[in-house]
Design a protein around this motif. Structure first.
Motif, PDB file in Angstrom:
ATOM      1  N   TRP A  15      39.719  32.385  31.231  1.00  0.00           N
ATOM      2  CA  TRP A  15      38.709  33.011  30.378  1.00  0.00           C
ATOM      3  C   TRP A  15      39.299  33.313  29.008  1.00  0.00           C
ATOM      4  CZ3 TRP A  15      36.988  38.768  31.093  1.00  0.00           C
ATOM      5  CH2 TRP A  15      35.848  39.032  30.316  1.00  0.00           C
ATOM      6  N   ASP A  44      38.019  34.808  24.946  1.00  0.00           N
ATOM      7  CA  ASP A  44      36.965  35.408  24.128  1.00  0.00           C
ATOM      8  C   ASP A  44      37.599  35.948  22.852  1.00  0.00           C
ATOM      9  OD1 ASP A  44      33.913  36.401  24.517  1.00  0.00           O
ATOM     10  OD2 ASP A  44      35.036  37.860  23.329  1.00  0.00           O
ATOM     11  N   GLY A  83      30.471  41.088  32.054  1.00  0.00           N
ATOM     12  CA  GLY A  83      30.268  39.681  31.771  1.00  0.00           C
ATOM     13  C   GLY A  83      29.462  39.008  32.865  1.00  0.00           C
ATOM     14  N   THR A  84      29.188  37.742  32.644  1.00  0.00           N
ATOM     15  CA  THR A  84      28.497  36.927  33.631  1.00  0.00           C
ATOM     16  C   THR A  84      29.407  35.771  34.045  1.00  0.00           C
ATOM     17  OG1 THR A  84      27.451  35.557  31.926  1.00  0.00           O
ATOM     18  CG2 THR A  84      26.226  37.489  32.695  1.00  0.00           C
ATOM     19  N   GLU A 104      29.230  31.953  35.246  1.00  0.00           N
ATOM     20  CA  GLU A 104      28.395  30.753  35.348  1.00  0.00           C
ATOM     21  C   GLU A 104      28.928  29.895  36.484  1.00  0.00           C
ATOM     22  OE1 GLU A 104      27.562  26.898  32.531  1.00  0.00           O
ATOM     23  OE2 GLU A 104      27.789  28.867  31.562  1.00  0.00           O
ATOM     24  N   ALA A 121      32.330  28.997  34.196  1.00  0.00           N
ATOM     25  CA  ALA A 121      32.513  29.671  32.909  1.00  0.00           C
ATOM     26  C   ALA A 121      32.325  31.162  33.117  1.00  0.00           C
ATOM     27  CB  ALA A 121      31.523  29.150  31.867  1.00  0.00           C
ATOM     28  N   HIS A 166      31.351  34.661  30.625  1.00  0.00           N
ATOM     29  CA  HIS A 166      30.837  35.042  29.314  1.00  0.00           C
ATOM     30  C   HIS A 166      30.842  36.563  29.183  1.00  0.00           C
ATOM     31  CE1 HIS A 166      29.446  30.896  28.880  1.00  0.00           C
ATOM     32  NE2 HIS A 166      28.870  31.011  30.068  1.00  0.00           N
ATOM     33  N   THR A 190      29.456  39.910  27.925  1.00  0.00           N
ATOM     34  CA  THR A 190      28.113  40.342  27.534  1.00  0.00           C
ATOM     35  C   THR A 190      28.088  41.736  26.922  1.00  0.00           C
ATOM     36  OG1 THR A 190      27.663  41.176  29.768  1.00  0.00           O
ATOM     37  CG2 THR A 190      27.008  38.897  29.274  1.00  0.00           C
TER      38      THR A 190
END
Length: 292
Positions: free
Chosen positions: A31, A33, A65-66, A68, A77, A79, A81
């Motif tokens: 991950w 970001d 986060g989420t 995927e 993935a 993400h 949030t």
């Protein structure tokens, strides 16, 4: 001949399964970001059947986060949030030695509990954007080693809270398990100290069992291990090693979440603490429990 080979394959498969329960790797994901507070994650709660997650950083932040997933449920993935500072009892962002958040768990009412090292304590958050509530302290918490304190938190379905320090009181001794229920602490359980592993997180699964994530560190890198225990009338029973990684197969895994997917399978999701170091990574590793 072909039939004999099929029988042999069947017997070998049966023998492998007879070895007992194990965690089978389903997916990994590194991950990234651009958020300037990104990294140092040391606790994990996976929610909503694997769709969402909450984590905390040892620099005093929380992040949501989420995840995927593909059609088979594998992580493809992650993400970010939402994120924010962890607040103190007065509603202020944590500062100095007070911000080393390590343990994370969430009860059935959605309340978040966080444990801290440096100044060893536990706080409850009905809303992470609001002021913390204090959880009473056990007298032992004042004497835990610096940076080796309350590393792990887990909560049972009935709201009982468990806290485990990173290291045992002395080499070779078991890890104490502190239990908070009915407004009181006790110390009813011990976890055997096996090898050079220390405890980095814990969780209680949907099966009611205690899953313990451990980490071994040397200058060559990291190894991870997951052990599972039953809560018995006389202590923790049926110790089972579900995972023992090879050196540097994973990273510095510090967070564990144990949950049931939509098919009813128990999944174990781990997250790593990159120590804000360029040669490390923030990694999700997810496993499915294979239990004969």
């Amino acid at each position: 001949m072909r039939r004999a080979l099929l029988v042999l394959v069947f017997l070998l498969a049966a023998a492998a399964r007879a070895d007992g329960p194990r965690l089978v790797l389903d997916s990994t994901y590194t991950w990234h970001d651009p958020w300037k507070g990104f990294g140092g994650f040391s606790g994990l709660v996976v929610e909503d059947g694997g769709a969402d997650f909450l984590t905390i950083s040892d620099r005093g932040n929380w992040a949501r986060g989420t995840l995927e997933r593909n059609a088979d449920g594998r992580i493809e993935a992650a993400h970010l949030t939402d994120h924010g500072p962890i607040l103190d009892l007065r509603g202020r962002p944590l500062r100095g030695r007070s911000f080393d958040a390590e343990g994370l768990t969430m009860d059935s009412r959605g309340r978040v509990y966080i444990s801290f090292e440096g100044q060893d304590r536990i706080r409850r958050y009905d809303d992470l954007r609001e002021t913390a509530a204090a959880v009473p302290s056990h007298p032992d918490f004042r004497h835990l080693p610096v940076n080796l304190g309350l590393e792990s938190l887990a909560v049972a379905a009935d709201g009982t809270l468990y806290a485990i320090p990173e290291t045992p009181p002395a080499p070779g001794q078991p890890f104490p398990v502190y239990r908070f229920r009915g407004g009181q602490w006790d110390k009813p359980f011990r976890i055997p100290h096996r090898g050079d592993f220390n405890i980095s997180d814990a969780a209680i699964g949907p099966d009611g069992k205690l899953y313990v994530l451990e980490r071994e560190f040397s200058w060559l890198g990291f190894r991870s291990r997951v052990r599972r225990f039953d809560f018995g009338p006389d202590g923790l029973d049926n110790e089972t090693t579900l995972l023992a990684s090879r050196l540097n197969q994973l990273d510095n895994m510090e967070g564990i979440s144990v949950w049931a997917d939509p098919e009813g399978r128990i999944r174990v999701t781990l997250i790593s603490d990159d120590n804000f170091f360029a040669l490390q990574r923030t990694m999700f590793a997810e496993y499915i429990l294979d239990e004969p």
